[in-house]
Scaffold this motif. Structure first.
Motif, short mmCIF file in Angstrom:
data_model
loop_
_atom_site.label_atom_id
_atom_site.label_comp_id
_atom_site.label_asym_id
_atom_site.label_seq_id
_atom_site.Cartn_x
_atom_site.Cartn_y
_atom_site.Cartn_z
N PHE A 34 0.82 -1.21 0.00
CA PHE A 34 0.00 0.00 0.00
C PHE A 34 0.86 1.27 0.00
O PHE A 34 0.69 2.13 -0.86
N GLY A 35 1.77 1.36 0.97
CA GLY A 35 2.61 2.56 1.05
C GLY A 35 3.43 2.77 -0.21
O GLY A 35 3.47 3.88 -0.77
N LEU A 36 4.09 1.71 -0.68
CA LEU A 36 4.94 1.83 -1.87
C LEU A 36 4.10 2.13 -3.11
O LEU A 36 4.54 2.89 -3.99
N VAL A 37 2.91 1.58 -3.20
CA VAL A 37 2.05 1.84 -4.36
C VAL A 37 1.68 3.32 -4.42
O VAL A 37 1.82 3.99 -5.47
N PHE A 38 1.21 3.89 -3.30
CA PHE A 38 0.83 5.30 -3.30
C PHE A 38 2.06 6.19 -3.54
O PHE A 38 1.97 7.20 -4.25
N PHE A 39 3.18 5.83 -2.94
CA PHE A 39 4.44 6.55 -3.14
C PHE A 39 4.83 6.54 -4.62
O PHE A 39 5.25 7.55 -5.19
N ALA A 89 6.07 8.78 -9.47
CA ALA A 89 6.22 8.47 -10.89
C ALA A 89 5.22 9.25 -11.74
O ALA A 89 5.52 9.62 -12.88
N GLY A 90 4.02 9.51 -11.19
CA GLY A 90 3.02 10.25 -11.96
C GLY A 90 3.49 11.65 -12.31
O GLY A 90 3.40 12.07 -13.48
N PHE A 91 4.02 12.39 -11.33
CA PHE A 91 4.52 13.74 -11.61
C PHE A 91 5.74 13.69 -12.53
O PHE A 91 5.92 14.56 -13.40
N MET A 92 6.59 12.68 -12.35
CA MET A 92 7.78 12.56 -13.19
C MET A 92 7.39 12.32 -14.66
O MET A 92 7.95 12.93 -15.58
N ILE A 93 6.41 11.44 -14.88
CA ILE A 93 5.97 11.13 -16.25
C ILE A 93 5.36 12.37 -16.91
O ILE A 93 5.64 12.68 -18.07
N HIS A 94 4.52 13.08 -16.17
CA HIS A 94 3.89 14.27 -16.74
C HIS A 94 4.93 15.34 -17.04
O HIS A 94 4.81 16.07 -18.05
N TRP A 142 12.08 3.31 -0.89
CA TRP A 142 11.03 2.85 0.03
C TRP A 142 11.49 1.62 0.81
O TRP A 142 11.26 1.53 2.02
N VAL A 143 12.12 0.66 0.13
CA VAL A 143 12.57 -0.55 0.81
C VAL A 143 13.61 -0.21 1.86
O VAL A 143 13.56 -0.72 2.99
N TRP A 144 14.55 0.67 1.52
CA TRP A 144 15.60 1.05 2.48
C TRP A 144 14.98 1.78 3.68
O TRP A 144 15.30 1.48 4.84
N ALA A 145 14.07 2.74 3.43
CA ALA A 145 13.45 3.47 4.52
C ALA A 145 12.59 2.56 5.38
O ALA A 145 12.57 2.67 6.61
N SER A 146 11.89 1.61 4.74
CA SER A 146 11.06 0.67 5.48
C SER A 146 11.90 -0.21 6.39
O SER A 146 11.54 -0.46 7.55
N LEU A 147 13.05 -0.66 5.88
CA LEU A 147 13.93 -1.50 6.69
C LEU A 147 14.53 -0.72 7.85
O LEU A 147 14.63 -1.22 8.97
N ARG A 148 14.91 0.53 7.59
CA ARG A 148 15.45 1.37 8.66
C ARG A 148 14.39 1.60 9.75
O ARG A 148 14.70 1.58 10.94
N LEU A 149 13.14 1.81 9.34
CA LEU A 149 12.07 2.02 10.31
C LEU A 149 11.83 0.76 11.14
O LEU A 149 11.63 0.84 12.36
N THR A 150 11.89 -0.40 10.51
CA THR A 150 11.72 -1.66 11.23
C THR A 150 12.82 -1.84 12.27
O THR A 150 12.55 -2.23 13.42
#
Length: 544
Positions: free
Chosen positions: A89-94, A99-104, A332-340
């Motif tokens: 969920f978090g990574l999808v919204f992120f 990516a949406g703003f980058m593509i536009h 996101w993976v790195w930040a998630s692991l650091r938070l864990t």
């Protein structure tokens, strides 16, 4: 070439892809082979396959999502639920926002809502694609369970975000409040519809079976129709049919624990679902290859509208979007692991050290596949005012390019990245298997003793003396099994298990060879040979 002929050729291409994998280098994943065969079909056919978006979505997604929900290990989901939810969920919204703003920004000709739709549809990962790579790469089982759980849930979250973005592109309006309420209804009603349909169908099926018996093949057909029923009921309620199919699969896994289905039904159903999964996944990638030429032409026209006459800009955009997705996933993976780790230290627990290679492996393992393809091909052809949907061909082309590039990156990067890495042993699976075998053998011993007494005391018992001898043979078999899995003899059993399995397989192959030989020389009938061979086949599957 007629449409029916094209479908048959595509099915043949799926079959051929499995055999080509035996000839090609192991580093090449199966989806890439199927895409190449689809492109070959496109070059040989006089006209392409015209896909109706809603029909395509209905045919492919419900059974694949249902099967994912049914077969995913629930223990792994519960054990790593925090990590899985963060990724799903978090990574999808992120990803959708970043990516949406980058593509536009890169492609001004693509409206912002369409850019968000593209970002949403490339956010779900595909464990089927990764598993084909993992067959030749030592990906840890726990990491695979996390990736499978992430894919199961981010299919739903990514497709729901995609639906919102497409609705915004169609209407030109978007309201946070309305979207939030709609999202809650989509999730709650979708999950409820999946659970309710599965439970209702199961209850009716059991009622009919108790009253009239179980017709051959009927339970399997009902099981195949179940995901479509859950999906359509949810869509009728304006809820998420995607979540309904997932919820139906998860519910089915718990229904299965009741043990109501006949053994023969379970064996045949498993084979049918394996075939369905292989066929649908294969046809999806073959279709991708078949659609690529037309997709490229439409994308090139859209690029020319943005002022870039050179078609190489398509490759630039595809590489840039894929690279952006990898950067977002790595962050996101790195930040998630650091938070864990931080949470564990707050609880004064020893947290694991961050392995950069494992973080990179988790990043590269997020390959895109069938869900991305199925979703992007459902983009509407026209806006409500009758105008063509903006940048539709370019969106489909870029989504397909992300699939191809992510598969290539994973197939090339993962083997080298994980080579030489050692992973901690996971003994709990073997311990659970031994526990199950001991408990089952103990229960069987008690049941055999009770059944012996009942059969000997029955009025229609012809010869009570045969039961003690028969029971002694069955009891000896289960006692031998208990001794095999006894903890104190575990090391000895493990050393002889492999050798015994090879010897048993050799004996079964000899049995089958003789049975076929007898049938060929009319010593036994075809029906008898099929019965004996089926028994031998089932025993062989047990020892594989």
């Amino acid at each position: 070439m007629d449409s029916i002929e094209i479908v048959l050729v595509m099915l043949l291409a799926v079959v051929a892809s499995a055999y080509l994998m035996r000839l090609l280098p192991s580093a090449i994943p199966l989806p890439l082979v199927q895409i190449a065969l689809g492109a070959l079909i496109a070059g040989k056919s006089s006209h392409g396959v015209e896909l109706e978006p809603d029909l395509f979505f209905l045919i492919f997604l419900p059974p694949l999502l249902f099967l994912d929900g049914w077969r995913i290990p629930k223990s792994g989901l519960l054990r790593d639920k925090g990590t899985i939810l963060e990724l799903a969920f978090g990574l999808v919204f992120f990803t959708v926002i970043g990516a949406g703003f980058m593509i536009h920004w890169m492609i001004p000709a693509m409206p912002l809502a369409v850019a968000f739709a593209l970002a949403a549809i490339v956010s779900p990962t595909d464990p089927i694609a990764v598993s084909s790579i993992a067959s030749n790469t030592p990906i840890p089982k726990r990491l695979m369970h996390i990736l499978e759980g992430e894919s199961l849930l981010n299919d739903a979250s990514g497709l729901v975000c995609f639906r919102f973005a497409v609705a915004a592109a169609m209407t030109g309006a978007f309201s946070i409040g309305t979207a939030s309420l709609t999202f809650v209804w989509l999730v709650v009603a979708g999950l409820g519809a999946g659970v309710a349909v599965t439970m209702a169908v199961t209850w009716v099926q059991r009622l009919l079976t108790r009253r009239f018996g179980e017709p051959v093949g009927s339970p399997i057909l009902v099981n195949l129709l179940l995901p479509f029923g859950a999906y359509l009921v949810a869509e009728r309620l304006n809820a998420s049919g995607i979540l309904a199919a997932v919820a139906a699969g998860v519910t089915m896994s718990y229904v299965e624990l009741s043990g109501q289905a006949m053994a023969n039904t379970r064996i045949q159903r498993s084979a049918v679902w394996d075939t369905v999964q292989f066929s649908l996944n294969g046809i999806m990638f073959v279709l991708l290859g078949e659609q690529l030429p037309d997709i490229f032409k439409g994308a090139r026209a859209t690029i020319e509208e943005s002022g870039h006459l050179n078609p190489w800009w398509l490759a630039v955009y595809a590489v840039a979007i894929t690279g952006g997705l990898l950067v977002l996933r790595f962050a996101w993976v790195w930040a998630s692991l650091r938070l864990t780790i931080f949470k564990q230290r707050l609880r004064k627990e020893d947290g694991p050290q961050i392995s950069w290679r494992l973080v990179l492996a988790t990043t590269l393992a997020g390959a895109r596949g069938t869900i991305t393809l199925a979703g992007v091909l459902t983009l509407p052809l026209l806006l409500p005012n009758g105008e063509p949907f903006p940048a539709r061909a370019l969106t489909i082309f870029l989504a397909c390019s992300v699939i191809l590039l992510s598969l290539l990156i994973a197939s090339i990067g993962l083997p080298g990245l994980l080579k030489g890495m050692t992973f901690p042993a996971e003994p709990e699976e073997q311990q659970e298997e031994d526990l199950g075998r001991r408990a089952a053998a103990t229960a069987a011993l008690e049941a055999v003793k009770d059944a012996q007494v009942k059969l000997m005391e029955a009025n229609d018992c012809v010869d009570p003396n045969v039961y003690p001898e028969a029971a002694g043979r069955v009891i000896a078999f289960y006692e031998h099994r208990l001794r095999e899995v006894a903890p104190e003899k575990e090391s000895t059993w493990r050393r002889t298990d492999s050798a015994e399995r090879e010897l048993r397989l050799a004996g079964l192959k000899a049995e089958r060879r003789v049975v076929f030989d007898l049938a060929r020389h009319d010593k036994i009938s075809d029906s008898i040979s099929r019965k004996l061979v089926r028994e031998i086949d089932l025993l062989e599957e047990r020892y594989k």
